[in-house]
Design an enzyme around this catalytic site. Structure first.
Site, PDB file in Angstrom:
ATOM      1  N   GLU A  54      66.031  51.159  31.413  1.00  0.00           N
ATOM      2  CA  GLU A  54      66.236  52.342  32.255  1.00  0.00           C
ATOM      3  C   GLU A  54      65.691  52.174  33.674  1.00  0.00           C
ATOM      4  OE1 GLU A  54      65.121  52.432  29.149  1.00  0.00           O
ATOM      5  OE2 GLU A  54      66.288  53.861  27.981  1.00  0.00           O
ATOM      6  N   PHE A 116      60.142  64.072  18.064  1.00  0.00           N
ATOM      7  CA  PHE A 116      60.523  62.666  18.214  1.00  0.00           C
ATOM      8  C   PHE A 116      61.162  62.443  19.593  1.00  0.00           C
ATOM      9  CE2 PHE A 116      63.774  59.282  17.677  1.00  0.00           C
ATOM     10  CZ  PHE A 116      62.883  58.224  17.553  1.00  0.00           C
ATOM     11  N   GLN A 117      60.710  61.426  20.282  1.00  0.00           N
ATOM     12  CA  GLN A 117      61.177  61.079  21.626  1.00  0.00           C
ATOM     13  C   GLN A 117      61.053  62.243  22.612  1.00  0.00           C
ATOM     14  OE1 GLN A 117      65.020  58.952  21.344  1.00  0.00           O
ATOM     15  NE2 GLN A 117      63.837  57.059  21.124  1.00  0.00           N
ATOM     16  N   LYS A 166      68.784  69.073  24.524  1.00  0.00           N
ATOM     17  CA  LYS A 166      70.032  68.765  23.816  1.00  0.00           C
ATOM     18  C   LYS A 166      70.864  70.025  23.547  1.00  0.00           C
ATOM     19  CE  LYS A 166      71.738  65.738  20.159  1.00  0.00           C
ATOM     20  NZ  LYS A 166      71.363  64.824  19.063  1.00  0.00           N
ATOM     21  N   MET A 483      52.573  35.884  46.906  1.00  0.00           N
ATOM     22  CA  MET A 483      51.789  36.730  47.796  1.00  0.00           C
ATOM     23  C   MET A 483      50.377  36.917  47.241  1.00  0.00           C
ATOM     24  SD  MET A 483      51.940  37.988  50.722  1.00  0.00           S
ATOM     25  CE  MET A 483      53.515  38.507  51.418  1.00  0.00           C
TER      26      MET A 483
END
Lengths: 588, 171
Positions: A54, A116-117, A166, A483
């Protein structure tokens, strides 16, 4: 019974996106967004680019947005999908990139239950988005999407997140078109004309002027860049650009001094230090630009033009500020300039340019040539020479290669330079290039990378191959986080703590494993060959260049030092070990 | 920088915001994220029809920091108005405190006497305690609390400052 005017939330969402001009979404499905993905599969107005992580979806949307001037769009699921997107959102927030990120959320009745999630993503992203929304009513969905796009693109652009439970996308509700959506968010775009007149007078009276221009001009649009170029040329004054501003003014113009700041040219930094009038347009006096604040351009009158009032007087107190959109303000400045036909002090200006030519004479970007080992600067220069006729889009990761690219590429057009400036996100370049290539399928898109940065989002090679995005990735492999190694050498007694990776993948085989093309150059005489070969392939390519591991980026303003205290090169060790504290402030 | 540090001043800032979920978190997060001081913060709905709340913040900082605070507040999308009452002219500010004093005998009598001087009302009383309600400027409330300390002060609850400009003009 279903009312015939109502639609499901998912239908409303997609209709709103189409009405907002979205043609591509970068995303990754999951439980909470399944109704939206189901709806996506039933239409062909919006293309979906399936990423592999993502974070990459957000950077890809950034690449899309920065190379088109449009709002980028992201769709991810709840919980880990949303938290993975956070780095990208923070990056877009720092660099003012307009995005709308849609995140799934557990159904409203489960919010707060540790479902959940579930993650409190509006809470998590509050400080790293321009604004965010949690939609709780399907009837509010269309209005929220329209306002989100308006907020993302208006004023100082930035990322906006919409959290979508949802049930909200499954329930039915009414659609509301953009024309019927009013927002109270309307930032000022026109600058105060009296301030503009004063600014023109001050500019005309300058004896040692410099334009200091940043990414705000690019965000303002191509018209703003053209107006800027016109105005700078009308005055004949020198112009320097920040990392984010590269491309706003033509790199090949003799008035251009190169990039300024920590790794800027001598002429740019010395002009900033010694100027009597500084004209800051769309830049924010970032610490990487100013160096030590109490020694920053001590004798100048400073003009600051910015659309964000909070950028003004934040780090540096200025003498004259103009809040407004760069395009509007520069346009007004040109009008006033033309009307007044000011007499500029030609003699003083000639003397100023003579001084600048002296600094230019230092040739501060020079590097020792080699015919046995590939100097990273040489690789970038050859890449530029062999591709500039095709006006490529250049993305970078973060680190030494990024600075060398910024120094040595003299880009002539805006929207063609994509880099992570404010947040400094390693792993930005490959997904950003993916987004650019999606928006410009026929263009040459190059990601200049280091071997460490590229591994942060290397999984996106699969996305490139799946979607036929022929991005060219040039890895300058010096075996180190370059760097970090440079700072350790210069500031931490050459103790290379954890900056060396003993093991790297075979990048040629890795490219092939993903179904892309892998090439390698190990000697300077192979550089042109692999670049030519890379350009001949219409597929994603990884080119690995084995470069000199000991090379450092110079010039360098060491932390806590001033513009006139640059370290010019490896042999110039007079300012080593400046210490990390000045005036009670720890410098990073 | 150092000369600026010395002229740190206290400012009372009124902020008109949409009364929506998360707006207070945005304002507080801005202060904590950017390292600004909050000496007091109050919030309540003030216009049910327009769905607006008013936040009163007492903060302190140099001139540049106070400017930053106001500009950063204006940058928040649900923020409509930001006014610095301290520099925009005369204003009145008040806070309310509920103060519980538990004592008997002479101390109890003395607490009542002082409450009377401060025009604090006893709004709850038992044989061994009072709850006083005192309204006034922050200094008055603090003076009252200090005086109650030796007289059996056990609990304090304060609203923080609310403020409004003098005269006929609205925010």
């Amino acid at each position: 019974m279903v009312h015939h005017d109502t639609m499901t939330g998912a239908e409303i969402l997609l209709k709103a996106l189409v009405d907002q001009g979205v043609d591509v979404i970068f995303g990754y499905p999951g439980g909470a967004v399944l109704p939206i993905y189901d709806e996506l599969s039933k239409q062909n107005r919006i293309r979906h680019i399936l990423v592999r992580h993502e974070q990459a979806a957000v950077h890809a949307a950034e690449g899309y947005a920065r190379s088109t001037g449009k709002v980028g769009c992201v769709l991810v699921t709840s919980g880990p999908g949303a938290t993975n997107a956070v780095t990208g959102l923070a990056d877009a927030q720092c660099d003012s990139v307009p995005l709308v990120c849609l995140t799934g959320q557990v159904p409203t009745h489960l919010i707060g239950n540790d479902a959940f999630q579930e993650a409190d993503i509006t809470g998590i992203t509050r400080p790293c988005t321009k604004h965010n929304y949690l939609v709780k009513d399907t009837n509010q969905l269309a209005r929220t999407v329209h306002e989100a796009f308006h907020v993302a693109r208006s004023g100082r652009p930035g990322p906006v997140l919409i959290d979508l439970p949802k049930d909200v996308v499954q329930n039915r509700g009414l659609y509301q078109p953009p024309s019927k959506t009013k927002s109270k968010y309307n930032p000022q775009v026109k600058g105060d004309i009296h301030a503009i007149e004063k600014a023109v007078d001050l500019i005309a009276s300058a004896k040692r002027p410099v334009f200091y221009v940043g990414g705000g001009v690019i965000n303002s649009g191509i018209a703003a860049c053209q107006l800027l170029t016109q105005f700078v040329r009308m005055t004949g004054f020198p112009c320097t650009l920040t990392l984010m501003g590269l491309g706003a003014f033509p790199g090949s113009d003799p008035l251009f001094l190169g990039m300024l700041g920590m790794h800027g040219t001598v002429e740019a930094n010395m002009a900033m230090h010694d100027c009597d009038v500084m004209i800051n347009i769309g830049a924010r006096f970032d610490d990487r630009v100013t160096g030590r604040l109490n020694a920053f351009s001590p004798n100048s009158k400073k003009i600051h033009i910015d659309i964000d009032p909070s950028s003004i007087n934040k780090n540096v107190a200025v003498d004259l500020s103009i809040v407004g959109d760069c395009a509007h303000v520069i346009e007004d400045m040109i009008k006033v300039w033309k009307a007044r036909q000011p007499k500029i002090d030609e003699r003083a200006l000639r003397a100023w340019w003579a001084k600048i030519e002296e600094w230019r004479g230092a040739d501060s970007l020079r590097y020792p040539a080699s015919d046995t080992i590939i100097k990273p600067q040489y690789a970038i220069q050859r890449l530029y020479d062999l591709t500039r006729s095709r006006n490529p889009y250049i993305c970078t990761e973060v680190g030494q290669h990024q600075m060398w690219a910024a120094q040595h590429l003299r880009l002539d057009s805006p929207l063609h330079w994509l880099t992570s400036g404010g947040l400094g996100t390693m792993g930005y370049g490959l997904p950003a290039a993916m987004g650019v290539q999606t928006a410009h399928p026929d263009a040459l898109v190059i990601d200049i990378a280091g071997e460490s940065s590229i591994q942060m989002n290397i999984q996106e090679m699969a996305t490139l191959v799946q979607h036929n995005l022929p991005v060219k990735i040039v890895i300058l492999n010096n075996q180190y986080m370059g760097m970090v190694r440079q700072w350790q050498e210069l500031i931490h007694g050459a103790r290379y703590s954890e900056s060396h990776m003993d093991h790297h993948p075979d990048f040629v085989k890795l490219a092939e494993a993903f179904g892309a093309v892998g090439l390698r150059a190990e000697r300077p005489d192979q550089v042109d060959g692999v670049i030519t070969e890379m350009l001949a392939v219409n597929r994603p390519v990884i080119v690995e260049m084995r470069t000199d591991a000991s090379e450092n980026v110079f010039p360098m303003i060491m932390p806590g030092m001033a513009h006139n205290e640059m370290v010019l090169g490896q042999e110039d060790r007079s300012r080593d070990n400046p210490g990390s504290e000045q005036d009670g402030m720890v410098l990073v | 920088m150092t000369d600026a540090v010395q002229d740190s001043n206290r400012h009372t800032i009124s902020v008109l915001v949409d009364n929506e979920s998360g707006v207070l978190a945005r304002v507080i997060g801005l202060f904590s994220g950017r390292g600004y001081n909050i000496e007091s913060l109050t919030v309540a709905e003030v216009d049910a029809h327009e769905n607006l709340s008013r936040i009163t913040i007492v903060t302190s900082g140099t001139r540049m920091i106070i400017e930053q605070i106001k500009n950063q507040l204006r940058r928040l999308v649900p923020v409509h108005k930001v006014h610095d009452l301290t520099i925009e002219g005369p204003h009145v500010s008040r806070e309310l405190a509920l103060i519980k004093v538990a004592s008997t005998g002479e101390k109890r009598v003395e607490a009542l006497r002082i409450a009377d001087i401060f025009r604090a009302r006893a709004i709850d009383s038992t044989n061994e305690s009072f709850v006083f309600e005192v309204v006034g400027a922050t200094e008055k409330v603090e003076a009252f609390i200090t005086l109650m300390q030796p007289l059996g002060l056990v609990d304090v609850s304060r609203t923080g400052v609310v403020a409004i400009a003098r005269g006929s003009k609205p925010l």
